[in-house]
Design a protein around this motif. Structure first.
Motif, mmCIF file in Angstrom:
data_model
loop_
_atom_site.group_PDB
_atom_site.id
_atom_site.type_symbol
_atom_site.label_atom_id
_atom_site.label_comp_id
_atom_site.label_asym_id
_atom_site.label_seq_id
_atom_site.Cartn_x
_atom_site.Cartn_y
_atom_site.Cartn_z
ATOM 1 N N VAL A 38 52.000 43.103 41.240
ATOM 2 C CA VAL A 38 50.749 43.286 40.506
ATOM 3 C C VAL A 38 49.929 41.993 40.451
ATOM 4 C CG1 VAL A 38 49.733 44.074 38.342
ATOM 5 C CG2 VAL A 38 51.937 44.971 39.084
ATOM 6 N N LYS A 39 50.641 40.865 40.272
ATOM 7 C CA LYS A 39 49.953 39.587 40.197
ATOM 8 C C LYS A 39 49.140 39.321 41.454
ATOM 9 C CE LYS A 39 52.166 36.073 37.391
ATOM 10 N NZ LYS A 39 53.148 34.980 37.493
ATOM 11 N N SER A 92 47.861 41.535 43.595
ATOM 12 C CA SER A 92 46.667 42.368 43.741
ATOM 13 C C SER A 92 45.578 41.955 42.758
ATOM 14 C CB SER A 92 47.000 43.857 43.613
ATOM 15 O OG SER A 92 47.994 44.051 42.656
ATOM 16 N N THR A 93 45.984 41.572 41.539
ATOM 17 C CA THR A 93 44.980 41.063 40.587
ATOM 18 C C THR A 93 44.294 39.834 41.155
ATOM 19 O OG1 THR A 93 46.495 41.702 38.835
ATOM 20 C CG2 THR A 93 44.608 40.366 38.193
ATOM 21 N N SER A 94 45.109 38.959 41.756
ATOM 22 C CA SER A 94 44.539 37.695 42.236
ATOM 23 C C SER A 94 43.625 37.926 43.429
ATOM 24 C CB SER A 94 45.650 36.720 42.592
ATOM 25 O OG SER A 94 46.254 37.093 43.804
ATOM 26 N N TRP A 116 41.774 40.535 43.851
ATOM 27 C CA TRP A 116 40.541 41.018 43.228
ATOM 28 C C TRP A 116 39.737 39.851 42.644
ATOM 29 C CZ3 TRP A 116 36.815 44.063 43.179
ATOM 30 C CH2 TRP A 116 36.059 44.350 42.036
ATOM 31 N N ASN A 117 40.436 38.922 41.953
ATOM 32 C CA ASN A 117 39.746 37.748 41.402
ATOM 33 C C ASN A 117 39.102 36.924 42.506
ATOM 34 O OD1 ASN A 117 40.266 38.183 38.702
ATOM 35 N ND2 ASN A 117 42.249 37.163 38.783
ATOM 36 N N ARG A 133 36.092 33.354 33.551
ATOM 37 C CA ARG A 133 35.793 33.279 34.983
ATOM 38 C C ARG A 133 34.732 32.223 35.281
ATOM 39 N NH1 ARG A 133 38.430 37.510 37.260
ATOM 40 N NH2 ARG A 133 38.439 39.450 36.089
ATOM 41 N N ASP A 178 44.975 31.285 31.512
ATOM 42 C CA ASP A 178 45.290 32.714 31.591
ATOM 43 C C ASP A 178 45.439 33.130 33.057
ATOM 44 O OD1 ASP A 178 45.478 35.392 31.525
ATOM 45 O OD2 ASP A 178 43.557 35.758 30.524
ATOM 46 N N ASN A 179 46.664 33.514 33.459
ATOM 47 C CA ASN A 179 46.880 33.791 34.877
ATOM 48 C C ASN A 179 46.244 35.087 35.364
ATOM 49 O OD1 ASN A 179 48.611 35.776 34.010
ATOM 50 N ND2 ASN A 179 50.479 34.669 34.548
ATOM 51 N N LYS A 180 45.687 35.883 34.455
ATOM 52 C CA LYS A 180 44.972 37.080 34.901
ATOM 53 C C LYS A 180 43.643 36.718 35.568
ATOM 54 C CE LYS A 180 46.875 40.295 31.564
ATOM 55 N NZ LYS A 180 47.511 39.192 30.738
ATOM 56 N N TRP A 202 43.404 34.104 37.665
ATOM 57 C CA TRP A 202 43.688 33.252 38.819
ATOM 58 C C TRP A 202 43.344 33.907 40.145
ATOM 59 C CZ3 TRP A 202 49.169 30.930 37.566
ATOM 60 C CH2 TRP A 202 49.034 30.052 36.483
#
Lengths: 297, 312
Positions: free
Chosen positions: A74-75, A77-79, A81-82, A146, A225-227, A229
């Protein structure tokens, strides 16, 4: 050029062979680390772990297990996207602000031209450093958002100067008619300069795009916050810090030790292939940018 | 340039007001950029005053106590000063000695090749590493330098130990320099290709007629033609002799190689961001910046004195 058609001496032949040999060797050295990673990423995890030395093909049995695991994280795919947000947002905003500023600074009619140019050039050689910047970022309230990733580096003075150099070479005759018709500076920018400057805009978009794609340490300093990153931060965790949770969420320890290496190679490929696929097509823009930049020093 | 007589010398403020009235959009369009440079460059420059304080986040810049040169003294007399200076200098000088001439030699050699497509392909391939991100390059370096890594494997054939190379003090700097050269060799040569493309072809014709061989053509025509470019780039490199981005070293180093790997910028990061000694770290950073500016001005002055080229 007829100089090429002239007869080659023995010395010329030897020189040519040496040059070709050196160049081929150099090219191989440049490519091989990435090729190795590519081969490793499709290799069998156990075989890979027991192997030292060069790889010239993936180790059998071939597998895409590493990619499956990498993408299931998950990390990651979130990254990704970021990263998409940062690359698109940062490049669009940065190019727009840079373009407008470069246009203004190329106007002889702009009274503060020299002053603002000096003010910008100084920042290329002297900076307050990371600590005062950190205090500012906290002070204006964008810490751990962000914006903390984007704003502190949204414009590059170097890109601005390249773009201004280009704008200065646009013939003044083109805009005189527009001025006589009562066009504003804004209209001249959008109607005359932007259509004429597609090539330089492409250069700047590439510079910013690659820059944002590669950025990571803003996160280290400004985003706990690593979300928030980008991909590169997750890569750093995976490759260097050896943080397991970055690579895998739920896997048994035994399986993990086999696949962890594999996932590393796969993550590198995921993070590198997009840019390597694009760059041969856009490199001419980079070269052009480097040349415009070189003229100005 | 402005030697011509000005008919009316208006005060600056009046001229500014008139300029804003005539070109309001110019002022609106430059606003975001000016705001950016003020907020993210000039405010931090003002922020370096914390180097002379015992800055505390709660008190802020206005209420933190002034301590003069305390932090500068602490750094200069501290245990790490010489180590940091030595490492920063030796890595930079290494990068300069190896990384500066190689792109020139590479460009000159490839320029000698008569085949256009071959040149193009080699250029495209050697630019490639530039596009690989620092994290990936350093990450691969870490993997390749482990005991079972491929680089360790290759180098062990040349007598280097077959265990993690990045834990050896004596290898850190050469490996770091090699990695940088690998990544930037092709890219740094672009500028020389551009300069080479601008060399007047009729000069070669004339030299050929005069019986000058390839080597002498290179020495007497090609090299002098690109010399101004070389000098300018050298000045810029010397001006950056004490600035070394902390990101790559930060990605590569570990506790075992601090002795040779720790540089000023990584030290600033660690003391400032990790140990939160804001004022001390800021003082170290400020000293580094100042020395850089002095170096740049010095290099430029030397270049102007001995050659025709200079940055300003």
């Amino acid at each position: 050029m007829d100089i090429m058609k002239r007869h080659k001496s023995v010395g010329d032949w030897i020189a040519d062979i040496i040059i070709i040999a050196v160049m081929v060797a150099l090219s191989l050295i440049c490519v091989y680390p990435i090729l190795f990673t590519l081969f490793a990423s499709f290799s069998d995890a156990k075989a890979l772990l027991n192997r030292t030395g060069l790889l010239f093909a993936p180790l059998q049995p071939y597998t895409v297990e590493g990619y499956r695991l990498a993408f299931s994280n998950v990390k990651l795919s979130t990254s990704i996207w970021n990263t998409v947000i940062y690359v698109i947002g940062g490049t669009a905003l940065g190019t727009f602000i840079t373009g407008m500023a470069a246009f203004v600074l190329s106007r002889k009619s702009f009274l503060l031209r020299g002053f603002i140019m000096k003010m910008i050039t100084v920042t290329m050689f002297f900076s307050g450093g990371i600590i005062p910047l950190f205090i500012i970022v906290r002070g204006i309230g964008i810490y751990n958002t962000r914006w903390a990733f984007l704003l502190p580096w949204i414009i590059s003075a170097y890109n601005l100067i390249i773009m201004r150099t280009f704008f200065e070479s646009v013939p003044a005759a083109l805009e005189e008619a527009a001025y006589l018709d009562g066009a504003t500076d804004l209209q001249i920018f959008f109607r005359i300069y932007i259509p004429l400057s597609k090539a330089i805009i492409a250069v700047i978009v590439m510079y910013y795009g690659v820059g944002w794609w590669n950025s990571w340490y803003q996160s280290l300093v400004f985003q706990p916050d690593n979300k928030l990153w980008p991909l590169q931060m997750i890569l750093r965790e995976t490759l260097i810090s050896n943080d397991r949770s970055a690579t895998m969420d739920v896997t048994s320890m035994a399986e993990e030790s086999y696949t962890r290496e594999l996932v590393k190679y796969c993550t590198v490929i995921i993070a590198t292939v997009p840019i390597l696929v694009i760059y041969p097509f856009v490199q001419k823009h980079f070269v052009k940018g480097a040349m415009i930049g070189a003229v100005k020093g | 340039m402005s030697a011509q007589v000005k008919y009316r010398k208006e005060p600056f403020r009046l001229r500014l007001v008139r300029n804003i009235r005539q070109h309001p959009w110019l002022y609106i369009m430059i606003l975001p950029a000016v705001a950016y440079f003020i907020i993210f460059h000039y405010l931090p420059m003002y922020g370096v005053v914390i180097s002379f304080q015992d800055y505390h986040p709660v008190r802020g810049i206005t209420k933190s106590p002034w301590v003069g040169l305390k932090h500068f003294n602490n750094f200069l007399n501290g245990p790490f000063f010489w180590r940091l200076l030595r490492n920063t200098l030796s890595i930079n000088i290494g990068l300069l000695l190896v990384g500066f001439p190689l792109p020139i030699i590479f460009a000159l050699m490839l320029n000698e090749s008569r085949s256009g497509p071959f040149k193009k392909v080699v250029q495209t391939i050697t630019y490639m590493p530039h596009f690989v991100s620092s994290v990936v390059v350093c990450g691969l370096m870490v993997i390749f330098c482990r005991g079972d890594g491929i680089l360790t494997f290759i180098l062990s054939k040349f007598g280097m130990p077959q265990s993690n190379l990045l834990t050896y003090k004596q290898y850190f700097q050469p490996l770091y320099i090699a990695m940088n050269v690998w990544q930037e060799l092709g890219w740094d040569s672009i500028i020389y290709f551009a300069a080479l493309a601008g060399v007047d072809a009729s000069l070669y014709e004339a030299a050929y007629v005069d019986g000058a061989g390839r080597w002498r053509q290179m020495w007497h025509i090609t090299l002098p033609s690109i010399l101004p470019t070389i000098v300018i780039l050298l000045v810029m490199r010397v001006g950056n002799l004490l600035s070394l981005g902390w990101d790559r070293i930060f990605l590569l180093y570990n506790d075992m190689v601090m002795e040779t790997a720790d540089v000023i910028s990584t030290y600033v990061y660690r003391t400032g961001m990790v140990q939160m000694q804001y004022s001390f770290a800021s003082a170290v950073g400020l000293m580094n910046s100042l020395v850089n500016v002095v170096l740049l001005i010095g290099a430029n002055a030397l270049s102007r004195k001995f050659t025709d080229s200079s940055l300003w």
